[in-house]
Design a protein around this motif. Structure first.
Motif, mmCIF file in Angstrom:
data_model
loop_
_atom_site.group_PDB
_atom_site.id
_atom_site.type_symbol
_atom_site.label_atom_id
_atom_site.label_comp_id
_atom_site.label_asym_id
_atom_site.label_seq_id
_atom_site.Cartn_x
_atom_site.Cartn_y
_atom_site.Cartn_z
ATOM 1 N N THR A 99 0.846 -1.187 0.000
ATOM 2 C CA THR A 99 0.000 0.000 0.000
ATOM 3 C C THR A 99 0.888 1.246 0.000
ATOM 4 O OG1 THR A 99 -0.095 -0.158 2.405
ATOM 5 C CG2 THR A 99 -1.954 -1.071 1.162
ATOM 6 N N ALA A 100 0.284 2.384 -0.312
ATOM 7 C CA ALA A 100 1.049 3.632 -0.401
ATOM 8 C C ALA A 100 1.768 3.953 0.907
ATOM 9 C CB ALA A 100 0.122 4.775 -0.803
ATOM 10 N N GLU A 101 1.131 3.659 2.031
ATOM 11 C CA GLU A 101 1.748 3.978 3.316
ATOM 12 C C GLU A 101 2.961 3.095 3.616
ATOM 13 O OE1 GLU A 101 -0.591 3.021 6.803
ATOM 14 O OE2 GLU A 101 -1.859 1.690 5.606
ATOM 15 N N ASN A 102 3.091 1.978 2.892
ATOM 16 C CA ASN A 102 4.231 1.077 3.109
ATOM 17 C C ASN A 102 5.153 1.022 1.894
ATOM 18 O OD1 ASN A 102 3.389 -0.145 5.756
ATOM 19 N ND2 ASN A 102 1.625 -0.782 4.517
ATOM 20 N N LYS A 103 5.081 2.026 1.044
ATOM 21 C CA LYS A 103 5.793 1.967 -0.226
ATOM 22 C C LYS A 103 7.311 1.880 -0.085
ATOM 23 C CE LYS A 103 5.730 6.995 -0.921
ATOM 24 N NZ LYS A 103 5.263 8.092 -1.817
ATOM 25 N N ARG B 91 10.016 -3.626 9.849
ATOM 26 C CA ARG B 91 8.767 -2.912 9.613
ATOM 27 C C ARG B 91 7.612 -3.742 10.150
ATOM 28 N NH1 ARG B 91 6.764 2.170 7.690
ATOM 29 N NH2 ARG B 91 4.562 1.809 7.288
ATOM 30 N N SER C 197 -4.764 -4.228 5.716
ATOM 31 C CA SER C 197 -5.359 -2.980 5.258
ATOM 32 C C SER C 197 -6.753 -3.250 4.722
ATOM 33 C CB SER C 197 -4.510 -2.349 4.144
ATOM 34 O OG SER C 197 -3.217 -2.047 4.605
ATOM 35 N N ALA D 241 -7.383 1.072 0.997
ATOM 36 C CA ALA D 241 -5.933 1.169 0.848
ATOM 37 C C ALA D 241 -5.541 1.540 -0.577
ATOM 38 C CB ALA D 241 -5.290 -0.170 1.229
#
Length: 414
Positions: A120-124, A193, A198, A203
């Motif tokens: 997802t973008a938050e974990n890119k 991490r 999500s 997401a």
């Protein structure tokens, strides 16, 4: 014949139907039914596993079902079935996978490891990094545990299945690698991490972007297609599935068949191209082919073999890999028998001799489906666990990043 990996397809789109804790299913009834019906319906269930051990294991699963809950009981049942040694026979536990417990983690297994290519973008920031541990466990330990959920005919089977199973938080929790609905990942040996599931609808997806996509990867989702490369005088057939309009009409739905491409029409087009263009090399790529109906491929290969006898100057290459399975194995054996094709790529998930012609039945209480084989295909006296290519070539992550297909590049250079 059954296509590979239907057991685990669609993990992210299946709602939870059963409890993970206390059981609400009459597992005694289901397991008794399984113990009676599977040996009766399978063509040779105990070819590699003793009946007494099977029945003893069934009794043990029944005894612990009340404490284990539905999810764990189903997994234990599938683990038992996997030990029987038939990769086509399995318990479909998709219904128990909770879509709310899927990690945003798409993995690519290449020659140098497992790399994150979707999240997802938050974990890119995870994209493009190699996964090395889950919690305190090295990634190999996690792989070995997840591999108990399917019949391991060979390492290619493991490489194909593991990326599909890894995102299930339920599975990671079952084996003790995650807890409290989250998992700690280690990447490149030092980056840590914490990853949580999500909401699929909310997401924003993020994907690793290679410089480009080679032909086989760009067109991996179509049943079959082709491309003529005039400068190289290469005719490339990408055969991703032993299926098409004709097979769908014969075996499944005539209504659905109309929406599928015709393999008969594709064949006529292919031989037209071979007749009308200068061709020095033919590539028949089955590295992403999980099976279907082998008969259509066999007919094509027989016709092609006849043409090649009239044109001995044309070199033929067959590409296989970790997803080559079932009917695609039979078609690979057709090439080995009827032509002088060079087999290139990776070892196959499927074996030359294997069970197949899959049927299914439903367990009475849980309504889960059990697939089983009705026929044993013997195509060689060699009881090999895979088809080993004449030339072994595996993609690295650097290849993927640059958009390079090392198999095609090798063939082009010959």
């Amino acid at each position: 014949m059954k296509k590979l990996f239907l057991l685990f397809l669609g993990l992210a789109s299946v709602p939870a139907a059963f409890s993970q804790g206390a059981s609400g299913i009459d597992w005694a009834a289901d397991l008794d039914y399984l113990a009676r019906e599977l040996p009766a319906k399978h063509c040779n269930l105990f070819a590699k596993y003793d009946r007494a051990r099977f029945e003893s294991a069934i009794d043990a699963i029944k005894a612990s079902a009340g404490d284990d809950g539905d999810f764990a009981t189903a997994l234990k049942t599938q683990q038992l079935i996997a030990r029987l040694g038939d990769s086509h026979t399995m318990l479909y536990f998709n219904q128990l996978i909770n879509r709310q417990d899927i990690l945003p983690l798409g993995l690519l297994w290449v020659s140098d490891g497992l790399y994150v290519i979707r999240t997802t973008a938050e974990n890119k920031e995870l994209l493009g990094h190699r996964l090395t541990a889950v919690g305190e466990a090295p990634v190999r330990t996690v792989i070995d545990s997840l591999s108990t959920l399917f019949t391991v005919d060979n390492e290619a089977m493991v490489k194909s299945m593991i990326p599909q199973l890894f995102p299930s938080l339920q599975l990671l929790e079952y084996f003790g690698f995650a807890r409290n609905r989250q998992v700690e990942l280690t990447l490149d040996g030092s980056i840590t991490r914490t990853l949580k599931p999500s909401e699929p609808q909310q997401a924003a997806p993020a994907a690793f972007q290679p410089d480009s996509l080679p032909f086989a990867l760009a067109a991996r989702n179509v049943l079959f297609t082709d491309r003529y490369f005039p400068e190289e005088k290469i005719y490339y057939i990408l055969y991703n599935s032993c299926w098409g309009r004709e097979s769908e009409a014969e075996f499944n739905s005539r209504e659905k068949a109309a929406s599928l491409p015709s393999f008969t029409e594709f064949c006529e087009k292919a031989f037209g191209i071979l007749q009308d263009n200068p061709v020095g090399k033919i590539i028949f790529d089955m590295r992403n082919n999980g099976g279907g109906n082998s008969a259509q491929g066999t007919a094509f290969i027989e016709r092609l073999a006849g043409m090649l006898k009239q044109h001995p100057g044309i070199k033929t290459y067959v590409i296989i890999g970790r997803k080559t399975f079932s009917s695609a194995i039979l078609n690979t054996m057709d090439f080995k028998k009827l032509t002088d094709a060079v087999i290139v790529g990776e070892e196959t998930a499927g074996k030359p001799n294997h069970f197949g012609e899959v049927r299914s039945f439903q367990l009475p209480a849980s309504k889960l489906t059990v697939a089983y084989s009705t026929k044993y295909f013997r195509r060689t006296d060699d009881e090999a666990g895979t088809i080993t290519p004449d030339v072994r070539i595996e993609m690295s992550f650097a290849d993927f990043t640059k958009g390079i297909d090392p198999v095609y590049e090798w063939i082009k250079a010959q």
